[in-house]
Design a protein around this motif. Structure first.
Motif, PDB file in Angstrom:
ATOM      1  N   MET A  12      42.459  50.403  92.561  1.00 10.59           N
ATOM      2  CA  MET A  12      42.494  49.016  93.046  1.00 10.59           C
ATOM      3  C   MET A  12      43.884  48.689  93.580  1.00 10.59           C
ATOM      4  O   MET A  12      44.873  49.058  92.957  1.00 10.59           O
ATOM      5  CB  MET A  12      42.151  48.063  91.899  1.00 10.59           C
ATOM      6  CG  MET A  12      40.708  47.588  91.949  1.00 10.59           C
ATOM      7  SD  MET A  12      40.410  46.349  90.714  1.00 10.59           S
ATOM      8  CE  MET A  12      39.954  47.407  89.349  1.00 10.59           C
ATOM      9  N   PRO A  13      43.922  48.016  94.689  1.00  7.75           N
ATOM     10  CA  PRO A  13      45.260  47.717  95.227  1.00  7.75           C
ATOM     11  C   PRO A  13      45.948  46.589  94.459  1.00  7.75           C
ATOM     12  O   PRO A  13      45.356  45.545  94.201  1.00  7.75           O
ATOM     13  CB  PRO A  13      44.974  47.298  96.671  1.00  7.75           C
ATOM     14  CG  PRO A  13      43.570  46.800  96.656  1.00  7.75           C
ATOM     15  CD  PRO A  13      42.863  47.480  95.514  1.00  7.75           C
ATOM     16  N   ILE A  14      47.180  46.841  94.091  1.00  6.09           N
ATOM     17  CA  ILE A  14      47.983  45.825  93.420  1.00  6.09           C
ATOM     18  C   ILE A  14      49.074  45.404  94.402  1.00  6.09           C
ATOM     19  O   ILE A  14      49.786  46.247  94.935  1.00  6.09           O
ATOM     20  CB  ILE A  14      48.603  46.371  92.117  1.00  6.09           C
ATOM     21  CG1 ILE A  14      47.500  46.732  91.142  1.00  6.09           C
ATOM     22  CG2 ILE A  14      49.554  45.343  91.503  1.00  6.09           C
ATOM     23  CD1 ILE A  14      47.971  47.481  89.917  1.00  6.09           C
ATOM     24  N   TYR A  15      49.140  44.112  94.657  1.00  3.88           N
ATOM     25  CA  TYR A  15      50.128  43.613  95.589  1.00  3.88           C
ATOM     26  C   TYR A  15      51.150  42.762  94.861  1.00  3.88           C
ATOM     27  O   TYR A  15      50.840  42.088  93.887  1.00  3.88           O
ATOM     28  CB  TYR A  15      49.465  42.791  96.698  1.00  3.88           C
ATOM     29  CG  TYR A  15      48.586  43.627  97.592  1.00  3.88           C
ATOM     30  CD1 TYR A  15      49.149  44.567  98.446  1.00  3.88           C
ATOM     31  CD2 TYR A  15      47.212  43.475  97.572  1.00  3.88           C
ATOM     32  CE1 TYR A  15      48.351  45.347  99.259  1.00  3.88           C
ATOM     33  CE2 TYR A  15      46.405  44.249  98.380  1.00  3.88           C
ATOM     34  CZ  TYR A  15      46.967  45.188  99.220  1.00  3.88           C
ATOM     35  OH  TYR A  15      46.174  45.950 100.013  1.00  3.88           O
ATOM     36  N   GLU A  16      52.344  42.818  95.367  1.00  4.93           N
ATOM     37  CA  GLU A  16      53.425  42.037  94.800  1.00  4.93           C
ATOM     38  C   GLU A  16      53.675  40.836  95.708  1.00  4.93           C
ATOM     39  O   GLU A  16      53.736  40.984  96.924  1.00  4.93           O
ATOM     40  CB  GLU A  16      54.674  42.909  94.719  1.00  4.93           C
ATOM     41  CG  GLU A  16      55.745  42.313  93.850  1.00  4.93           C
ATOM     42  CD  GLU A  16      56.968  43.216  93.743  1.00  4.93           C
ATOM     43  OE1 GLU A  16      56.914  44.369  94.184  1.00  4.93           O
ATOM     44  OE2 GLU A  16      57.982  42.727  93.227  1.00  4.93           O
ATOM     45  N   THR A  35      49.432  41.015  91.595  1.00  2.72           N
ATOM     46  CA  THR A  35      48.040  40.695  91.365  1.00  2.72           C
ATOM     47  C   THR A  35      47.158  41.743  92.044  1.00  2.72           C
ATOM     48  O   THR A  35      47.535  42.355  93.035  1.00  2.72           O
ATOM     49  CB  THR A  35      47.706  39.268  91.865  1.00  2.72           C
ATOM     50  OG1 THR A  35      46.397  38.937  91.463  1.00  2.72           O
ATOM     51  CG2 THR A  35      47.827  39.147  93.374  1.00  2.72           C
ATOM     52  N   ILE A  36      46.016  41.948  91.442  1.00  2.18           N
ATOM     53  CA  ILE A  36      45.035  42.863  92.026  1.00  2.18           C
ATOM     54  C   ILE A  36      44.208  42.064  93.018  1.00  2.18           C
ATOM     55  O   ILE A  36      43.654  41.019  92.670  1.00  2.18           O
ATOM     56  CB  ILE A  36      44.155  43.484  90.924  1.00  2.18           C
ATOM     57  CG1 ILE A  36      44.999  44.346  89.990  1.00  2.18           C
ATOM     58  CG2 ILE A  36      43.028  44.312  91.550  1.00  2.18           C
ATOM     59  CD1 ILE A  36      44.268  44.738  88.711  1.00  2.18           C
ATOM     60  N   VAL A  37      44.187  42.512  94.246  1.00  2.00           N
ATOM     61  CA  VAL A  37      43.467  41.788  95.291  1.00  2.00           C
ATOM     62  C   VAL A  37      42.134  42.476  95.534  1.00  2.00           C
ATOM     63  O   VAL A  37      42.085  43.611  95.991  1.00  2.00           O
ATOM     64  CB  VAL A  37      44.292  41.720  96.588  1.00  2.00           C
ATOM     65  CG1 VAL A  37      43.544  40.928  97.649  1.00  2.00           C
ATOM     66  CG2 VAL A  37      45.634  41.080  96.319  1.00  2.00           C
ATOM     67  N   ILE A  67      45.184  33.539  96.942  1.00  2.00           N
ATOM     68  CA  ILE A  67      46.152  33.852  95.901  1.00  2.00           C
ATOM     69  C   ILE A  67      47.063  32.643  95.694  1.00  2.00           C
ATOM     70  O   ILE A  67      47.542  32.058  96.663  1.00  2.00           O
ATOM     71  CB  ILE A  67      47.028  35.068  96.296  1.00  2.00           C
ATOM     72  CG1 ILE A  67      46.195  36.187  96.909  1.00  2.00           C
ATOM     73  CG2 ILE A  67      47.875  35.532  95.127  1.00  2.00           C
ATOM     74  CD1 ILE A  67      45.414  37.029  95.970  1.00  2.00           C
ATOM     75  N   SER A  68      47.276  32.296  94.452  1.00  2.00           N
ATOM     76  CA  SER A  68      48.211  31.210  94.174  1.00  2.00           C
ATOM     77  C   SER A  68      49.184  31.634  93.085  1.00  2.00           C
ATOM     78  O   SER A  68      48.888  32.514  92.275  1.00  2.00           O
ATOM     79  CB  SER A  68      47.465  29.935  93.780  1.00  2.00           C
ATOM     80  OG  SER A  68      46.681  30.179  92.644  1.00  2.00           O
ATOM     81  N   CYS A  69      50.318  30.998  93.078  1.00  2.00           N
ATOM     82  CA  CYS A  69      51.382  31.321  92.123  1.00  2.00           C
ATOM     83  C   CYS A  69      50.950  30.974  90.691  1.00  2.00           C
ATOM     84  O   CYS A  69      50.490  29.862  90.445  1.00  2.00           O
ATOM     85  CB  CYS A  69      52.638  30.549  92.512  1.00  2.00           C
ATOM     86  SG  CYS A  69      53.954  30.704  91.313  1.00  2.00           S
ATOM     87  N   PRO A  70      51.080  31.903  89.755  1.00  2.00           N
ATOM     88  CA  PRO A  70      50.689  31.611  88.367  1.00  2.00           C
ATOM     89  C   PRO A  70      51.625  30.601  87.692  1.00  2.00           C
ATOM     90  O   PRO A  70      51.279  30.024  86.666  1.00  2.00           O
ATOM     91  CB  PRO A  70      50.758  32.964  87.673  1.00  2.00           C
ATOM     92  CG  PRO A  70      51.658  33.793  88.509  1.00  2.00           C
ATOM     93  CD  PRO A  70      51.550  33.287  89.915  1.00  2.00           C
ATOM     94  N   GLU A  71      52.793  30.393  88.266  1.00  2.00           N
ATOM     95  CA  GLU A  71      53.767  29.468  87.677  1.00  2.00           C
ATOM     96  C   GLU A  71      53.561  28.031  88.150  1.00  2.00           C
ATOM     97  O   GLU A  71      53.538  27.108  87.354  1.00  2.00           O
ATOM     98  CB  GLU A  71      55.194  29.910  88.035  1.00  2.00           C
ATOM     99  CG  GLU A  71      55.651  31.165  87.332  1.00  2.00           C
ATOM    100  CD  GLU A  71      55.883  30.980  85.838  1.00  2.00           C
ATOM    101  OE1 GLU A  71      56.612  30.048  85.472  1.00  2.00           O
ATOM    102  OE2 GLU A  71      55.308  31.744  85.059  1.00  2.00           O
ATOM    103  N   CYS A  72      53.434  27.851  89.452  1.00  2.00           N
ATOM    104  CA  CYS A  72      53.388  26.492  89.989  1.00  2.00           C
ATOM    105  C   CYS A  72      52.112  26.225  90.791  1.00  2.00           C
ATOM    106  O   CYS A  72      51.967  25.149  91.363  1.00  2.00           O
ATOM    107  CB  CYS A  72      54.633  26.211  90.839  1.00  2.00           C
ATOM    108  SG  CYS A  72      54.661  27.132  92.394  1.00  2.00           S
TER     109      CYS A  72
END
Ligand SMILES: [Zn+2]
Length: 87
Positions: free
Chosen positions: A1-5, A17-19, A26-31
């Protein structure tokens, strides 16, 4: 599975995150911001090592160099002690 930074443009948080789908939002897990940037230094972590991030990857690549540096530093300390004892 592709993992992107990704790098969040709003809070500068870096995450991986695994896309599963290119249309996935995709959204930021922090904000929770969607103003994120895909990083170019992308690698696929092995499935058994999901915790690996770019810094541990870097450390693994440079572990040999770091060990060598430590050995040189320790050797320097030994030499310093020998000199101190002989004075
Ligand atoms: Zn963020």
């Amino acid at each position: 599975m592709p993992i992107y930074e990704y790098n969040c443009r709003r809070c500068d948080h870096r995450f991986e995150t695994i896309v599963l789908s290119s249309r996935e939002k995709i959204s930021c897990p922090e904000c929770s911001s969607t103003a994120i940037e895909k990083q170019l230094s992308v690698f696929s972590a092995p499935a058994s090592d999901k915790q690996a991030d770019s810094s541990t990857q870097w450390l693994r690549l440079h572990a040999a160099d770091l060990r060598l540096s430590l050995r040189v530093l320790r050797r320097g300390e030994e030499v310093r002690q020998v000199l101190a004892n002989s004075l």
